[in-house]
Motif scaffolding. Structure first.
Motif, PDB file in Angstrom:
ATOM      1  N   GLU A 158     -24.991 -14.726 -55.186  1.00 35.67           N
ATOM      2  CA  GLU A 158     -23.881 -15.529 -55.603  1.00 35.67           C
ATOM      3  C   GLU A 158     -23.244 -16.526 -54.634  1.00 35.67           C
ATOM      4  N   ARG A 190     -23.865 -23.677 -52.048  1.00 37.98           N
ATOM      5  CA  ARG A 190     -24.497 -24.488 -51.824  1.00 37.98           C
ATOM      6  C   ARG A 190     -23.863 -25.401 -52.889  1.00 37.98           C
ATOM      7  N   GLU A 191     -23.720 -25.031 -53.923  1.00 38.62           N
ATOM      8  CA  GLU A 191     -22.456 -26.138 -55.024  1.00 38.62           C
ATOM      9  C   GLU A 191     -21.704 -26.795 -54.887  1.00 38.62           C
ATOM     10  N   GLU A 192     -20.793 -26.167 -53.776  1.00 37.87           N
ATOM     11  CA  GLU A 192     -19.845 -26.699 -53.598  1.00 37.87           C
ATOM     12  C   GLU A 192     -19.970 -28.231 -52.663  1.00 37.87           C
ATOM     13  N   GLU A 193     -20.702 -27.088 -51.665  1.00 40.37           N
ATOM     14  CA  GLU A 193     -20.932 -28.585 -50.643  1.00 40.37           C
ATOM     15  C   GLU A 193     -21.786 -29.480 -51.343  1.00 40.37           C
ATOM     16  N   ARG A 194     -22.272 -29.007 -52.423  1.00 44.98           N
ATOM     17  CA  ARG A 194     -23.003 -30.070 -52.780  1.00 44.98           C
ATOM     18  C   ARG A 194     -21.682 -31.169 -54.013  1.00 44.98           C
ATOM     19  N   ARG A 195     -21.211 -30.419 -53.998  1.00 47.33           N
ATOM     20  CA  ARG A 195     -19.601 -31.255 -54.502  1.00 47.33           C
ATOM     21  C   ARG A 195     -18.864 -32.003 -53.581  1.00 47.33           C
ATOM     22  N   ARG A 196     -18.834 -31.274 -52.790  1.00 51.66           N
ATOM     23  CA  ARG A 196     -18.093 -31.902 -51.809  1.00 51.66           C
ATOM     24  C   ARG A 196     -18.683 -33.284 -51.247  1.00 51.66           C
ATOM     25  N   ARG A 250     -20.848 -35.057 -52.940  1.00 53.27           N
ATOM     26  CA  ARG A 250     -21.097 -35.852 -53.854  1.00 53.27           C
ATOM     27  C   ARG A 250     -19.400 -36.540 -53.971  1.00 53.27           C
ATOM     28  N   VAL A 260     -25.776 -19.286 -53.518  1.00 56.62           N
ATOM     29  CA  VAL A 260     -25.446 -20.202 -54.685  1.00 56.62           C
ATOM     30  C   VAL A 260     -24.023 -21.315 -55.004  1.00 56.62           C
ATOM     31  N   LEU A 261     -23.034 -20.381 -55.134  1.00 53.46           N
ATOM     32  CA  LEU A 261     -22.084 -20.725 -54.939  1.00 53.46           C
ATOM     33  C   LEU A 261     -21.179 -21.714 -53.918  1.00 53.46           C
TER      34      LEU A 261
END
Length: 697
Positions: free
Chosen positions: A476, A482-488, A490, A479-480
């Motif tokens: 978890e 990775r998603e936080e890095e992608r959001r940063r 973006r 995944v979190l």
């Protein structure tokens, strides 16, 4: 002064008592044995060939003098050993008064003397007041609860009034028998309540042991008096003088337990554990009752069944049956009393059999440990039992049975499996200050030896469950993250680069319009566009560098660390408080490291560089040494050591709250993410060491 008054009271009372002995003997011979002397001595029948009147009278005198001597001896010991203790003096006064007034010698022997009669009335009142006051004050000399002083004052008034009513207050006032019974029941329950309340809420361990001795003596007296008093019914002993003497001896022996136990309790000299004595008393008391009932039942049954048999044959058959059943009956009663008092410590294998049958059922790890704790708690009749284990350096209670109370001491018993401690069993004392017996220790030793595999299995299952939970949590987190890095990324692209690129497109269109009409304005606009493009390129580089330091790809791990060290040592003079100090940084690393995963390289680089930054800013050091090495077990060792002021504590987060530092928690998390470990410690010689270990595979 009080000691002198009690001593004078003792001398006067003993003298009057001694003067009544010959009078008592004469009245027994001339009047009491044949016609009775009221309630003190009933009329007795002397069978032909048995004891004579003078012999019966002499035995009566000896029995009464014996019990008085026992009480007087206890009083003398208390006056000698506890002359400065209020409770000792009160106990001595109670022993003098009670030992004088209870035997029938005082009532019968003083009948002809008005002074002696009223003196003994006063002694009896003092005896009951003293024994009641002792039960309410013992052992610390205070009324507990405080309100018990008021009922005590009323009890004292009743006993004092009894003096002026010739010791027969209930008869003089025509009080019904039921009300007399209520009065004695209430006063007795009050004394019992006061001692129980004090025992449970106030008393220290030593005082509890004192109370046990007093309660034991009072219980023996009360039970013996209650049972034997019922046997004094003339219908039972048929007025036989010999049987009456036997009953009198038994009654006085029961009463002699009070001065003995009370003296031991007050003196507090080597208070032996009273539990074995209570155990044996209950066993043999119950055994005596069972034997009497068995013998009586067999005699009555065989006498009615075989009418032609002689009484000798019936008695012989009953005796033989009692002799055969004596040993198994005693063993059964002993086991029963042991279980009532201390549980089933005498039969550990039966407990193991029950525990094994429970373990045969499919149980969760928590349920297995709870079953073991519950079995220990119920088998030994303990208020609390629990199983604890060390988890990540902290002892954690995994299972418990019963209610834990702060006033009860917890005893720790290690649970060993294959030579290693896998947990600890905590067992609470049955009462405050009570230790476990040798039988209890033996029981726990056997039980824990056989239960260790169950505890180990439960521990393994719990470990697997925690591992699965940690794995799920790690997934978890990944995944979190990775998603936080992608959001940063973006947000950076959308909020920063995208508007800049859009502005560039607009500026290009504007510059194109000025090319033909105003070339100078077009050139200025193009210069502005070049500046914006360079700034945008720099922002893109910063974004890329945040993802992975470019020095790692250009110079490698060791080269990147050396480059960072060179950057930090360029301003070679570090000034603090006006004093110039030079910081020297060195790195010790092999010529070439084995191929490392990208995540390992980034983690090592981040930990080392952050440690170096903190050395420069906060350590006040002159030397800093970085070590990179491959251990024998194929792990990468990283150490950063300085000779500065050091961290405050070994397990305190490093440089907590400092700008730019990731702290010990962040370092440990960064290392743990890829299966490594990181720790920080303060060196005894001064300085700090950051140590991290990473797996190579």
């Amino acid at each position: 002064m009080v000691q002198i008054l009690i001593g004078l009271f003792f001398v006067v009372t003993a003298s009057i008592y001694a003067g009544c002995v010959p009078v008592y003997y004469d009245k027994l011979v001339t009047t009491c044995i044949e016609n009775g002397c009221g309630v003190s001595v009933p009329p007795l029948i002397l069978e032909p060939g048995s004891l004579t009147v003078t012999e019966v009278a002499l035995l009566h005198v000896v029995i009464d003098v014996f019990i008085t001597t026992v009480f007087y001896s206890a009083a003398l010991i208390l006056l000698w050993k506890s002359s400065r203790e209020p409770m000792g003096l009160l106990a001595a006064l109670a022993m003098i008064a009670f030992g004088t007034s209870f035997p029938s010698l005082a009532a019968v022997g003083a009948d002809g003397s008005l002074f002696s009669k009223y003196w003994f009335y006063g002694v009896a009142a003092i005896g009951w007041i003293a024994i009641s006051l002792f039960c309410l004050l013992f052992p610390n000399g205070r009324f507990v609860p405080a309100w018990t002083k008021y009922p005590m004052a009323f009890i004292a008034l009743v006993d004092i009034a009894n003096i002026f009513l010739e010791g027969s207050i209930w008869r003089k006032l025509n009080v019904p028998l039921i009300l007399q019974l209520v009065w004695y029941s209430i006063t007795t329950l009050l004394l019992i309540y006061a001692q129980v309340h004090r025992f449970r809420r106030v008393s220290s361990p030593e005082q509890r042991q004192q109370t046990k001795w007093v309660v034991y003596g009072v219980a023996v007296c009360f039970m013996g008096f209650s049972v034997i008093s019922m046997l004094f019914d003339p219908d039972f002993y048929k007025g036989n003088a010999v049987y009456y003497l036997y009953l009198n001896v038994a009654l006085h022996l029961c009463l002699s337990a009070l001065p003995v136990t009370l003296t031991l309790a007050v003196l507090r000299r080597r208070l032996w554990d009273i539990n074995p004595l209570v155990n044996r008393t209950i066993v043999y008391g119950a055994l005596s009752v069972c034997i009497v009932l068995l013998y009586t039942g067999v005699v009555v049954y065989l006498g009615n069944l075989f009418v032609t048999w002689s009484s000798y044959a019936v008695s012989l058959a009953a005796t033989a049956l009692v002799a055969v059943l004596f040993a198994p009956l005693r063993e059964w009663l002993q086991k029963l009393v042991n279980r009532l008092m201390k549980g089933r410590h005498d039969d550990p294998y039966a407990v193991l059999l029950e525990l094994g049958s429970q373990m045969m059922r499919p149980l969760a790890p928590d349920a297995m440990l709870n079953a073991i704790a519950r079995q220990v708690q119920t088998a030994l009749r303990l208020p609390y039992a629990g199983i604890a284990r060390d988890i990540e350096g902290q002892e954690t209670m995994l299972a418990a049975a019963g209610e834990r109370r702060d006033e009860l001491e917890l005893h720790a018993f290690p649970i060993m499996y294959q030579g290693q401690s896998i947990g600890t069993l905590y067992a609470a004392s049955r009462s405050t200050g009570e230790a476990f017996s040798a039988e209890d220790h033996k029981f726990l030793e056997v039980l824990l030896q056989q239960s260790a595999p169950f505890v180990n299995n439960a521990d393994m299952l719990q470990g697997m469950r925690r591992l699965a939970e940690d794995l799920q949590e790690s997934r978890e987190k990944l995944v979190l993250a990775r998603e936080e890095e992608r959001r940063r990324i973006r947000n950076n692209l959308h909020d920063d680069l995208a508007p800049r690129l859009a502005a560039l497109a607009i500026n290009v269109a504007v510059a194109r319009k000025f090319v033909d009409k105003e070339p100078a304005a077009a050139v200025a606009k193009m210069d502005e566009l070049g500046h914006v493009i360079r700034a945008t390129v720099q922002d893109i580089r910063s974004l890329v560098n945040d993802l992975r330091p470019p020095a790692l790809d250009e110079l490698g791990l060791i080269g990147a660390i050396r480059a960072r060290m060179d950057e930090m040592t360029k301003p070679s003079q570090l000034v603090e408080d006006g004093t110039a100090r030079r910081l020297s940084m060195q790195i010790d690393a092999p010529q070439e490291l084995p191929a490392l995963r990208a995540a390992v390289e980034v983690a090592v680089y981040r930990i080392v560089t952050e440690s170096l930054v903190n050395v420069v800013k906060h350590a006040d050091a002159t030397e800093c040494h970085v070590l990179l090495a491959v251990t024998d077990n194929k792990r990468l060792l990283v150490e950063v050591v300085d000779n500065g002021v050091g961290v405050e504590a070994v397990r305190r987060p490093a440089w907590a709250g400092m700008t730019g530092g990731i702290g010990l928690i962040s370092m440990r998390e960064r290392a743990a993410e890829i299966g490594g470990e990181c720790a920080i410690e303060r060196l005894e010689a001064g300085g700090t060491r950051v140590r991290a270990v990473f797996p190579l595979q």
